[in-house]
Design a protein around this motif. Structure first.
Motif, PDB file in Angstrom:
ATOM      1  N   THR A  57       0.839  -1.190   0.000  1.00  0.00           N
ATOM      2  CA  THR A  57       0.000   0.000   0.000  1.00  0.00           C
ATOM      3  C   THR A  57       0.882   1.250   0.000  1.00  0.00           C
ATOM      4  N   GLY A  58       0.561   2.192  -0.877  1.00  0.00           N
ATOM      5  CA  GLY A  58       1.295   3.455  -0.937  1.00  0.00           C
ATOM      6  C   GLY A  58       2.528   3.425  -1.810  1.00  0.00           C
ATOM      7  N   GLY A  75      36.447  22.733  -3.827  1.00  0.00           N
ATOM      8  CA  GLY A  75      37.791  22.184  -3.974  1.00  0.00           C
ATOM      9  C   GLY A  75      37.845  21.279  -5.179  1.00  0.00           C
ATOM     10  N   GLN A  76      38.259  20.032  -4.965  1.00  0.00           N
ATOM     11  CA  GLN A  76      38.392  19.070  -6.061  1.00  0.00           C
ATOM     12  C   GLN A  76      37.187  18.142  -6.190  1.00  0.00           C
ATOM     13  N   THR A  77      36.119  18.419  -5.445  1.00  0.00           N
ATOM     14  CA  THR A  77      34.969  17.514  -5.433  1.00  0.00           C
ATOM     15  C   THR A  77      33.733  18.154  -6.047  1.00  0.00           C
ATOM     16  N   ALA A  78      33.138  17.462  -7.005  1.00  0.00           N
ATOM     17  CA  ALA A  78      31.838  17.855  -7.563  1.00  0.00           C
ATOM     18  C   ALA A  78      30.802  16.937  -6.934  1.00  0.00           C
ATOM     19  N   TYR A  79      29.600  17.456  -6.709  1.00  0.00           N
ATOM     20  CA  TYR A  79      28.609  16.660  -5.993  1.00  0.00           C
ATOM     21  C   TYR A  79      27.184  17.058  -6.334  1.00  0.00           C
ATOM     22  N   VAL A  80      26.266  16.137  -6.008  1.00  0.00           N
ATOM     23  CA  VAL A  80      24.837  16.388  -6.129  1.00  0.00           C
ATOM     24  C   VAL A  80      24.131  15.523  -5.091  1.00  0.00           C
ATOM     25  N   SER A  81      23.047  16.015  -4.573  1.00  0.00           N
ATOM     26  CA  SER A  81      22.203  15.236  -3.674  1.00  0.00           C
ATOM     27  C   SER A  81      20.760  15.457  -4.100  1.00  0.00           C
ATOM     28  N   PHE A  82      19.836  14.974  -3.329  1.00  0.00           N
ATOM     29  CA  PHE A  82      18.421  15.065  -3.676  1.00  0.00           C
ATOM     30  C   PHE A  82      17.629  15.548  -2.479  1.00  0.00           C
ATOM     31  N   ASN A  83      16.467  16.138  -2.757  1.00  0.00           N
ATOM     32  CA  ASN A  83      15.536  16.438  -1.675  1.00  0.00           C
ATOM     33  C   ASN A  83      15.018  15.117  -1.131  1.00  0.00           C
ATOM     34  N   ASN A  84      14.655  15.098   0.142  1.00  0.00           N
ATOM     35  CA  ASN A  84      14.103  13.891   0.754  1.00  0.00           C
ATOM     36  C   ASN A  84      12.886  13.438  -0.039  1.00  0.00           C
ATOM     37  N   VAL A  85      12.621  12.151  -0.015  1.00  0.00           N
ATOM     38  CA  VAL A  85      11.480  11.590  -0.740  1.00  0.00           C
ATOM     39  C   VAL A  85      10.621  10.796   0.245  1.00  0.00           C
ATOM     40  N   THR A  86       9.299  10.935   0.099  1.00  0.00           N
ATOM     41  CA  THR A  86       8.365  10.321   1.046  1.00  0.00           C
ATOM     42  C   THR A  86       7.256   9.574   0.320  1.00  0.00           C
ATOM     43  N   TRP A  87       6.905   8.428   0.872  1.00  0.00           N
ATOM     44  CA  TRP A  87       5.734   7.681   0.448  1.00  0.00           C
ATOM     45  C   TRP A  87       4.714   7.812   1.578  1.00  0.00           C
ATOM     46  N   SER A  91       2.397   1.097   3.630  1.00  0.00           N
ATOM     47  CA  SER A  91       2.365  -0.137   4.400  1.00  0.00           C
ATOM     48  C   SER A  91       3.174  -1.169   3.622  1.00  0.00           C
ATOM     49  N   PHE A  92       4.493  -1.206   3.884  1.00  0.00           N
ATOM     50  CA  PHE A  92       5.393  -2.112   3.184  1.00  0.00           C
ATOM     51  C   PHE A  92       6.708  -2.224   3.936  1.00  0.00           C
ATOM     52  N   THR A  93       7.545  -3.160   3.501  1.00  0.00           N
ATOM     53  CA  THR A  93       8.881  -3.349   4.063  1.00  0.00           C
ATOM     54  C   THR A  93       9.895  -3.269   2.935  1.00  0.00           C
ATOM     55  N   ASP A 116      15.865  -4.546   7.261  1.00  0.00           N
ATOM     56  CA  ASP A 116      14.522  -4.281   6.752  1.00  0.00           C
ATOM     57  C   ASP A 116      13.926  -3.079   7.481  1.00  0.00           C
ATOM     58  N   LYS A 117      13.287  -2.204   6.733  1.00  0.00           N
ATOM     59  CA  LYS A 117      12.588  -1.035   7.295  1.00  0.00           C
ATOM     60  C   LYS A 117      11.120  -1.180   6.928  1.00  0.00           C
ATOM     61  N   THR A 118      10.260  -1.152   7.937  1.00  0.00           N
ATOM     62  CA  THR A 118       8.835  -1.337   7.726  1.00  0.00           C
ATOM     63  C   THR A 118       8.096  -0.032   7.951  1.00  0.00           C
ATOM     64  N   ALA A 119       7.255   0.322   6.992  1.00  0.00           N
ATOM     65  CA  ALA A 119       6.443   1.537   7.076  1.00  0.00           C
ATOM     66  C   ALA A 119       5.018   1.158   7.440  1.00  0.00           C
ATOM     67  N   THR A 120       4.418   1.940   8.325  1.00  0.00           N
ATOM     68  CA  THR A 120       3.022   1.710   8.687  1.00  0.00           C
ATOM     69  C   THR A 120       2.145   2.916   8.378  1.00  0.00           C
ATOM     70  N   SER A 121       2.747   4.025   7.962  1.00  0.00           N
ATOM     71  CA  SER A 121       1.959   5.179   7.506  1.00  0.00           C
ATOM     72  C   SER A 121       2.763   6.059   6.551  1.00  0.00           C
ATOM     73  N   THR A 122       4.000   6.371   6.909  1.00  0.00           N
ATOM     74  CA  THR A 122       4.862   7.208   6.073  1.00  0.00           C
ATOM     75  C   THR A 122       6.246   6.579   6.004  1.00  0.00           C
ATOM     76  N   PHE A 123       6.835   6.595   4.820  1.00  0.00           N
ATOM     77  CA  PHE A 123       8.187   6.079   4.628  1.00  0.00           C
ATOM     78  C   PHE A 123       8.994   7.193   3.972  1.00  0.00           C
ATOM     79  N   THR A 124      10.051   7.648   4.638  1.00  0.00           N
ATOM     80  CA  THR A 124      10.860   8.753   4.128  1.00  0.00           C
ATOM     81  C   THR A 124      12.315   8.338   4.003  1.00  0.00           C
ATOM     82  N   ILE A 125      12.919   8.668   2.874  1.00  0.00           N
ATOM     83  CA  ILE A 125      14.363   8.533   2.712  1.00  0.00           C
ATOM     84  C   ILE A 125      14.930   9.938   2.848  1.00  0.00           C
TER      85      ILE A 125
END
Length: 140
Positions: A57-58, A75-87, A91-93, A116-125
């Motif tokens: 579910t979700g 400096g000598q490092t190029a980089y990129v990241s992302f905004n947090n993402v949410t489901w 209801s999943f693992t 294992d990470k189990t979501a019961t309402s919201t799952f955020t990375i």
């Protein structure tokens, strides 16, 4: 099966071939798909796969769209990241994830959640801050 965290070799090759673009306004769309502990994901992963992708579910196959933070360098490092993402309504693992370019289907990076990470309402990375020593994707 195993999940090993890291950048995918095909992603590095695609960067050197000009086939990746995280800049604002790019036509490329990046997504993150979630996987069970039975998935086989590593630096050798070349493309998004439905094999052992979670269901529940979700969650929609293919995962959620990511919003890149504008690529930068320090400096000598190029980089990129992302905004947090949410489901929401989740209801999943999940045991890990694959970031991929959904425009080309090419793999970018594998995330291993450590257990294992189990979501019961919201799952955020929660992605790390975009910085030379912290961003999820870095070249130095």
């Amino acid at each position: 099966m195993t999940i090993h965290q890291g950048q995918c070799t095909i992603f590095k090759q695609n960067c050197l071939s000009g086939l990746e673009n995280f800049a604002s306004g790019t036509s490329y769309v990046y997504k993150i798909a979630l996987y069970t502990a039975n998935a086989d994901l590593s630096y050798e992963t070349t493309a998004y796969t439905t094999s052992n992708e979670i269901s529940g579910t979700g969650y929609t196959a293919g995962g959620n769209t990511l919003t890149p933070i504008v690529p930068a360098s320090s400096g000598q490092t190029a980089y990129v990241s992302f905004n947090n993402v949410t489901w929401t309504g989740a209801s999943f693992t999940a045991r890990g994830a694959l970031i991929y370019n959904s425009t080309t289907n090419a793999a970018v990076a594998v995330l291993d959640f450590g257990s294992d990470k189990t979501a019961t309402s919201t799952f955020t990375i929660t992605f790390p801050t975009a910085g030379a020593t912290t961003a999820i994707i870095r070249f130095s």
